[in-house]
Design a protein around this motif. Structure first.
Motif, PDB file in Angstrom:
ATOM      1  N   ALA A  65       0.579  -1.096  -0.106  1.00 42.51           N
ATOM      2  CA  ALA A  65      -0.040  -0.113  -0.001  1.00 42.51           C
ATOM      3  C   ALA A  65       0.782   1.309  -0.192  1.00 42.51           C
ATOM      4  O   ALA A  65       0.438   2.164  -0.611  1.00 42.51           O
ATOM      5  N   VAL A  66       2.084   1.209   0.763  1.00 44.19           N
ATOM      6  CA  VAL A  66       2.782   2.377   0.733  1.00 44.19           C
ATOM      7  C   VAL A  66       3.664   2.520  -0.506  1.00 44.19           C
ATOM      8  O   VAL A  66       3.624   3.545  -1.096  1.00 44.19           O
ATOM      9  N   LEU A  67       4.039   1.449  -1.082  1.00 43.46           N
ATOM     10  CA  LEU A  67       4.641   1.493  -2.513  1.00 43.46           C
ATOM     11  C   LEU A  67       3.718   2.129  -3.407  1.00 43.46           C
ATOM     12  O   LEU A  67       4.078   2.969  -4.281  1.00 43.46           O
ATOM     13  N   ALA A  68       2.321   1.691  -3.639  1.00 44.25           N
ATOM     14  CA  ALA A  68       1.366   2.265  -4.292  1.00 44.25           C
ATOM     15  C   ALA A  68       1.501   3.833  -4.353  1.00 44.25           C
ATOM     16  O   ALA A  68       1.211   4.352  -5.231  1.00 44.25           O
ATOM     17  N   GLY A  69       1.386   4.316  -3.022  1.00 46.27           N
ATOM     18  CA  GLY A  69       1.417   5.776  -2.835  1.00 46.27           C
ATOM     19  C   GLY A  69       2.852   6.499  -3.348  1.00 46.27           C
ATOM     20  O   GLY A  69       2.750   7.549  -4.036  1.00 46.27           O
ATOM     21  N   MET A  70       3.765   5.601  -3.226  1.00 47.96           N
ATOM     22  CA  MET A  70       5.031   6.262  -3.610  1.00 47.96           C
ATOM     23  C   MET A  70       5.147   6.210  -5.264  1.00 47.96           C
ATOM     24  O   MET A  70       5.400   7.074  -5.985  1.00 47.96           O
ATOM     25  N   LYS A  74      -0.922   0.827  -9.562  1.00 46.90           N
ATOM     26  CA  LYS A  74      -1.742  -0.070  -8.867  1.00 46.90           C
ATOM     27  C   LYS A  74      -0.908  -1.212  -8.328  1.00 46.90           C
ATOM     28  O   LYS A  74      -0.013  -1.765  -8.953  1.00 46.90           O
ATOM     29  N   VAL A  75      -0.817  -1.510  -6.973  1.00 47.57           N
ATOM     30  CA  VAL A  75      -0.078  -2.375  -6.589  1.00 47.57           C
ATOM     31  C   VAL A  75      -0.917  -3.274  -5.857  1.00 47.57           C
ATOM     32  O   VAL A  75      -1.525  -3.155  -4.725  1.00 47.57           O
ATOM     33  N   ILE A  76      -0.828  -4.755  -6.355  1.00 42.17           N
ATOM     34  CA  ILE A  76      -1.644  -5.839  -5.727  1.00 42.17           C
ATOM     35  C   ILE A  76      -0.834  -6.465  -4.568  1.00 42.17           C
ATOM     36  O   ILE A  76       0.087  -6.593  -4.826  1.00 42.17           O
ATOM     37  N   ASN A  77      -1.779  -6.511  -3.408  1.00 43.26           N
ATOM     38  CA  ASN A  77      -1.201  -7.018  -2.254  1.00 43.26           C
ATOM     39  C   ASN A  77      -1.719  -8.562  -2.283  1.00 43.26           C
ATOM     40  O   ASN A  77      -2.740  -8.800  -1.996  1.00 43.26           O
ATOM     41  N   ALA A  78      -0.595  -9.422  -2.788  1.00 47.51           N
ATOM     42  CA  ALA A  78      -0.917 -10.704  -2.801  1.00 47.51           C
ATOM     43  C   ALA A  78       0.012 -11.725  -1.848  1.00 47.51           C
ATOM     44  O   ALA A  78       0.695 -12.716  -2.217  1.00 47.51           O
ATOM     45  N   ALA A 193       6.404   1.917  10.668  1.00 49.16           N
ATOM     46  CA  ALA A 193       7.590   2.306  10.272  1.00 49.16           C
ATOM     47  C   ALA A 193       8.516   1.243   9.529  1.00 49.16           C
ATOM     48  O   ALA A 193       9.172   1.724   8.684  1.00 49.16           O
ATOM     49  N   GLY A 194       8.560   0.220   9.904  1.00 50.70           N
ATOM     50  CA  GLY A 194       9.160  -0.938   9.237  1.00 50.70           C
ATOM     51  C   GLY A 194       8.861  -1.117   7.943  1.00 50.70           C
ATOM     52  O   GLY A 194       9.586  -1.172   6.956  1.00 50.70           O
ATOM     53  N   TYR A 195       7.458  -1.298   7.728  1.00 52.79           N
ATOM     54  CA  TYR A 195       6.998  -1.687   6.430  1.00 52.79           C
ATOM     55  C   TYR A 195       7.040  -0.436   5.311  1.00 52.79           C
ATOM     56  O   TYR A 195       7.328  -0.702   4.284  1.00 52.79           O
ATOM     57  N   ARG A 196       7.106   0.725   5.820  1.00 48.16           N
ATOM     58  CA  ARG A 196       7.577   2.272   5.203  1.00 48.16           C
ATOM     59  C   ARG A 196       9.020   1.982   4.637  1.00 48.16           C
ATOM     60  O   ARG A 196       9.126   2.307   3.551  1.00 48.16           O
ATOM     61  N   GLU A 197       9.909   1.504   5.447  1.00 53.03           N
ATOM     62  CA  GLU A 197      11.227   1.303   5.457  1.00 53.03           C
ATOM     63  C   GLU A 197      11.527   0.298   3.982  1.00 53.03           C
ATOM     64  O   GLU A 197      12.310   0.449   3.171  1.00 53.03           O
ATOM     65  N   LEU A 198      10.765  -0.825   4.052  1.00 50.35           N
ATOM     66  CA  LEU A 198      10.720  -1.885   3.204  1.00 50.35           C
ATOM     67  C   LEU A 198      10.383  -1.197   2.004  1.00 50.35           C
ATOM     68  O   LEU A 198      10.843  -1.561   0.741  1.00 50.35           O
ATOM     69  N   ALA A 199       9.255  -0.638   1.904  1.00 47.67           N
ATOM     70  CA  ALA A 199       8.666   0.142   0.767  1.00 47.67           C
ATOM     71  C   ALA A 199       9.622   1.127  -0.185  1.00 47.67           C
ATOM     72  O   ALA A 199       9.651   0.973  -1.306  1.00 47.67           O
ATOM     73  N   GLY A 207      13.729   2.398  -9.296  1.00 43.39           N
ATOM     74  CA  GLY A 207      14.250   3.531  -9.988  1.00 43.39           C
ATOM     75  C   GLY A 207      15.660   3.065 -10.357  1.00 43.39           C
ATOM     76  O   GLY A 207      16.138   3.619 -11.507  1.00 43.39           O
ATOM     77  N   LYS A 208      16.466   2.608  -9.479  1.00 44.97           N
ATOM     78  CA  LYS A 208      17.836   2.103  -9.966  1.00 44.97           C
ATOM     79  C   LYS A 208      17.721   1.122 -11.143  1.00 44.97           C
ATOM     80  O   LYS A 208      18.814   1.444 -12.010  1.00 44.97           O
ATOM     81  N   TYR A 209      16.776   0.353 -11.229  1.00 42.75           N
ATOM     82  CA  TYR A 209      16.900  -0.583 -12.415  1.00 42.75           C
ATOM     83  C   TYR A 209      16.111  -0.180 -13.446  1.00 42.75           C
ATOM     84  O   TYR A 209      15.931  -0.920 -14.609  1.00 42.75           O
ATOM     85  N   GLY A 210      15.570   0.932 -13.549  1.00 45.06           N
ATOM     86  CA  GLY A 210      14.888   1.449 -14.759  1.00 45.06           C
ATOM     87  C   GLY A 210      13.375   1.130 -14.856  1.00 45.06           C
ATOM     88  O   GLY A 210      12.894   1.516 -15.858  1.00 45.06           O
ATOM     89  N   ALA A 211      12.676   0.844 -13.722  1.00 53.02           N
ATOM     90  CA  ALA A 211      11.400   0.459 -13.883  1.00 53.02           C
ATOM     91  C   ALA A 211      10.534   1.824 -13.815  1.00 53.02           C
ATOM     92  O   ALA A 211       9.418   1.897 -14.290  1.00 53.02           O
ATOM     93  N   ILE A 212      10.859   2.739 -13.157  1.00 54.79           N
ATOM     94  CA  ILE A 212      10.320   4.091 -12.784  1.00 54.79           C
ATOM     95  C   ILE A 212      11.397   4.954 -13.292  1.00 54.79           C
ATOM     96  O   ILE A 212      12.439   4.804 -12.838  1.00 54.79           O
ATOM     97  N   PRO A 213      10.925   6.242 -13.528  1.00 60.10           N
ATOM     98  CA  PRO A 213      11.870   7.399 -13.796  1.00 60.10           C
ATOM     99  C   PRO A 213      12.692   7.869 -12.644  1.00 60.10           C
ATOM    100  O   PRO A 213      12.116   7.678 -11.618  1.00 60.10           O
TER     101      PRO A 213
END
Length: 213
Positions: A65-70, A74-78, A193-199, A207-213
């Protein structure tokens, strides 16, 4: 003498014409992981167990969910709490069929470690998951889960799978978070806070590997 120099020059040119293409193929084969740029309406599937589901926090504080905001995507939680890699391997095809993702983030294996199951089998299952996703021309990112030890290092199979398939992997973040009590809601799971760090780590990898600008 001049004729010999000219013949040598011709031979060198022909040699370069033959060698250079193979050299470029070798360089490409030895290159590091790369991800395709995600479309604006891209779909990301976060696949795993309770650490993906977000056990210990409300749904909006889970790392997907945090990654979706970043990302604004759409980020599916599976994530399925308690699932081992053999079960995840069986479940993965249906998840991909349902959501048709552009990218899959796999964070799996923690329950195999907790239940002291075979690490060889866990590694084989993870390898099969990665191959399954790549065979559908979908990109993969791996997040390694640490062993139950003071140093919290992941089993070797995570890095081996990542190298074999040339996919990005984070080997350190979960281990660091699991050692930090201020980032945990219980002995196993993270807090908000921990999940936010993971996200944030996953976002940086994209970003590093080119998936997002």
């Amino acid at each position: 003498m001049k004729l010999s120099v000219k013949l040598m020059d011709v031979q060198i040119r022909w040699l370069l014409m033959l060698v250079v293409p193979f050299l470029w193929l070798f360089i490409a084969a030895c290159g590091g992981p790369e991800l395709s740029t995600l479309p604006e309406d891209g779909v990301i599937v976060a696949f795993g167990d309770s650490l993906t589901r977000g056990t210990g926090v409300s749904p909006e504080n889970s790392y997907p969910a945090v990654l979706a905001g970043m990302t604004g995507m759409k980020v599916i939680n599976a994530g399925v709490p308690g699932e081992v890699t053999a079960e995840g391997l069986d479940r993965l095809p249906g998840v991909m069929d349902r959501y048709r993702p552009d990218l899959v983030i796999i964070c799996h294996g923690g329950n195999d470690i907790l239940q002291k199951q075979s690490m060889a089998d866990a590694g084989a299952n993870l390898d099969a998951m990665v191959r399954m996703v790549l065979n559908r021309n979908i990109d993969v990112v791996l997040v390694a889960v640490p062993k139950l030890s003071i140093f919290g290092s992941p089993p070797d199979f995570y890095e081996q799978v990542a190298r074999r398939h040339k996919v990005p992997i984070d080997m350190d973040t979960l281990g660091d978070l699991e050692r930090d009590r201020s980032m945990k809601s219980d002995p196993i799971h993270l807090n908000a806070a921990g999940y936010r760090e993971l996200a944030g780590t996953v976002y940086q990898m994209l970003g590093k590997y080119g998936a997002i600008p």
